[in-house]
Write a protein that holds these residues in place. Structure first.
Motif, PDB file in Angstrom:
ATOM      1  N   ARG A 100     104.147  16.674 -21.059  1.00  0.00           N
ATOM      2  CA  ARG A 100     103.700  15.280 -21.110  1.00  0.00           C
ATOM      3  C   ARG A 100     102.489  15.040 -20.212  1.00  0.00           C
ATOM      4  O   ARG A 100     101.611  14.259 -20.567  1.00  0.00           O
ATOM      5  CB  ARG A 100     104.853  14.340 -20.731  1.00  0.00           C
ATOM      6  CG  ARG A 100     105.844  14.190 -21.881  1.00  0.00           C
ATOM      7  CD  ARG A 100     107.178  13.698 -21.397  1.00  0.00           C
ATOM      8  NE  ARG A 100     108.073  13.386 -22.493  1.00  0.00           N
ATOM      9  CZ  ARG A 100     108.719  14.287 -23.232  1.00  0.00           C
ATOM     10  NH1 ARG A 100     108.553  15.565 -23.002  1.00  0.00           N
ATOM     11  NH2 ARG A 100     109.522  13.915 -24.201  1.00  0.00           N
ATOM     12  N   THR A 101     102.439  15.705 -19.054  1.00  0.00           N
ATOM     13  CA  THR A 101     101.264  15.483 -18.199  1.00  0.00           C
ATOM     14  C   THR A 101     100.002  16.051 -18.857  1.00  0.00           C
ATOM     15  O   THR A 101      98.914  15.517 -18.666  1.00  0.00           O
ATOM     16  CB  THR A 101     101.450  16.075 -16.779  1.00  0.00           C
ATOM     17  OG1 THR A 101     102.050  17.347 -16.894  1.00  0.00           O
ATOM     18  CG2 THR A 101     102.341  15.216 -15.919  1.00  0.00           C
ATOM     19  N   ASP A 127     109.142  16.640 -17.843  1.00  0.00           N
ATOM     20  CA  ASP A 127     107.705  16.609 -18.162  1.00  0.00           C
ATOM     21  C   ASP A 127     107.486  17.285 -19.531  1.00  0.00           C
ATOM     22  O   ASP A 127     107.132  16.639 -20.511  1.00  0.00           O
ATOM     23  CB  ASP A 127     106.922  17.327 -17.043  1.00  0.00           C
ATOM     24  CG  ASP A 127     105.417  17.292 -17.287  1.00  0.00           C
ATOM     25  OD1 ASP A 127     105.009  17.235 -18.456  1.00  0.00           O
ATOM     26  OD2 ASP A 127     104.635  17.334 -16.325  1.00  0.00           O
ATOM     27  N   SER A 149     109.865  20.544 -14.961  1.00  0.00           N
ATOM     28  CA  SER A 149     108.515  20.649 -15.529  1.00  0.00           C
ATOM     29  C   SER A 149     108.557  21.082 -16.993  1.00  0.00           C
ATOM     30  O   SER A 149     107.644  20.808 -17.754  1.00  0.00           O
ATOM     31  CB  SER A 149     107.677  21.624 -14.703  1.00  0.00           C
ATOM     32  OG  SER A 149     108.368  22.853 -14.632  1.00  0.00           O
TER      33      SER A 149
END
Ligand code: SF4
Length: 471
Positions: free
Chosen positions: A297-298, A294, A87
């Motif tokens: 990025r989310t 991630d 994450s």
């Protein structure tokens, strides 16, 4: 000197040694010209159609990223790779280090990967006692000089061959010789030994097909192939936005990335990998681990600037940007420089967004970045969106601007002030240049520009007259 805010960009650019500025300017300009020739020569009718199609494919992938990540995981696992999800950047580094420590890795070779720059993988591993060697020639030079990359495709855009020859001499890689071929040959001999000594190879990936799990690595030096094939353990660290849905989509992206990045029809080496070596294969890693990262990025995906995640890191927007050409990549104070960095870096900064909220101002909004982007990212719109976000969130460095622009904003928003300033136009125009040069606020402009000659006439008076006639 690294500027603390882009309000110092002008000073930063002017303080750059002339040699560096010329190197960056020439390097980016000539690459842009090659890109233009390569795209418009081969696709005179359809160049923009290709860009638009590539943009739509990437946008579609982003909108269904959860499904495609799951599909890629299944495909990679079926081919014998082990998939991990991280994450954050720190978590990605921890996973990579744990894998290495469990296998007693002491030496690692690495090919160029922007996401590992983002996670600061190399200093992290070095702190843990693992020897890390960058094998991309540009990154290798950055490493021996304890420098930072200044471009996402050409990390040493800011160096010329004489500086590199001196670095090689200092590192004991031969006597001073600034012939590019000699420099490359010497690096090759040095790095060849490192591949065979290493226990682990780390790469990124330019694309991953969800359909087959096939990772695509492109280089011009073949170093990613060596990193992977010569070592027992291959760790690929990849941003989650690197997916494309199908194998057949790859032809479109491979066609565009080489042309956009360096003006080549295709990059020299293209590796398609989806698992460790199988019994009977002579070389390749025995173990392959893929870490999908991630690292905010989310959050970007949920923002109004999600289109920036379409980026395939070709560097074309840097090469064509008038600000990048003058200031070079280090002025952006982040891993991603240029127009893409002015959007992506503040977004990836998360809570630290205010510290980089000035970067979106590093643009003349000329639109050249959007015109060259192979995935048609509307960069100027995203820059405006982030300028607005900076103002709304009260980031100090996102407001006002330089004193002359602040003055202009005040005048342009008050008709009486604008009228008065227009009346001053003639007086300013007849002021001798030498006198203008002593006004500090005007100096930056007037020291390198001549004001156009006053041609007489006042538009407002003219308009008033014609308005009367019309009545
Ligand atoms: S934003 Fe577009 S032009 Fe810039 S690096 Fe990314 S893909 Fe290339």
């Amino acid at each position: 000197m690294t500027p603390k805010s882009f309000q110092q960009i002008d000073k930063f650019a002017r303080d750059l040694p002339k040699e560096v500025r010329a190197t960056v300017y020439d390097g980016s300009k000539s690459t842009s010209e090659k890109r233009y020739d390569s795209i418009w020569r081969d696709y005179p009718e359809t160049a923009d159609v290709l860009r638009e199609t590539a943009g739509k494919v990437k946008q579609h992938t982003l909108e269904h990223l959860d499904q495609y990540l799951e599909q890629a995981e299944k495909s990679l696992t079926a081919a014998g790779a082990k998939v991990h999800f991280a994450s954050t950047g720190d978590r990605a580094n921890e996973i990579a280090l744990k894998l290495m420590q469990e296998r007693g890795v002491k030496k690692m070779v690495k090919s160029k990967s922007m996401v590992t720059e983002e996670t600061h993988l190399v200093p992290y591993l070095e702190k843990a006692g693992i020897e890390c060697v960058e094998t991309d020639l540009g990154e290798f030079i950055v490493q021996i000089d304890h420098d930072h990359p200044s471009h996402i495709v050409k990390p040493i855009m800011h160096k010329n061959r004489r500086q590199i020859a001196k670095s090689f001499e200092r590192e004991g890689l031969g006597d001073y010789n600034d012939d590019p071929e000699t420099i490359t040959r010497r690096a090759r001999v040095h790095l060849r030994k490192k591949y065979f000594e290493a226990d682990c190879g780390v790469t990124g990936a330019n694309f991953v097909s969800a359909e087959s799990g096939r990772m695509v690595l492109i280089t011009n030096e073949g170093n990613a192939r060596f990193c992977m094939a010569a070592t027992k353990l291959h760790i690929a660290i990849i941003g989650i936005e690197k997916l494309v849905p199908r194998d057949q989509d790859l032809s479109l992206f491979l066609n565009l990335i080489g042309r956009s990045g360096t003006g080549q029809q295709l990059t020299v080496y293209q590796q398609f990998i989806n698992g460790p070596k199988t019994p009977g294969q002579p070389d390749g890693p025995e173990e392959m681990h893929v870490i999908f990262v991630d690292n905010k990025r989310t959050e970007v995906l949920a923002s109004e600037c999600k289109e920036i995640l379409r980026c395939i890191r070709c560097g074309a927007c840097l090469n064509v940007c008038p600000i990048y050409r003058q200031a070079s990549g280090h002025a952006y104070r982040s891993v991603y420089p240029g127009p893409v960095g002015a959007v992506l870096s503040p977004l990836l900064a998360g809570d630290k967004f205010p510290e980089l909220a000035d970067l979106p101002k590093a643009s003349s909004l000329c639109g050249a970045c959007n015109e060259v982007c192979p995935v048609n990212i509307p960069i100027p719109d995203l820059l405006l969106c982030l300028r607005d976000k900076g103002k709304r969130e009260g980031a100090k460095n996102a407001s006002a601007g330089t004193p002359p622009m602040g003055m202009y904003a005040m005048m342009a928003s008050q008709p009486s002030a604008w009228k008065a300033a227009m009346r001053l136009g003639y007086a300013v125009n007849i002021t001798p240049q030498a006198m203008m040069n002593v006004v500090p606020a005007a100096q930056a402009w007037t020291s390198v520009r001549q004001l156009p000659k006053w041609r007489g006439g006042k538009f407002r008076d003219w308009m008033g007259e014609h308005d009367k006639d019309a009545k």
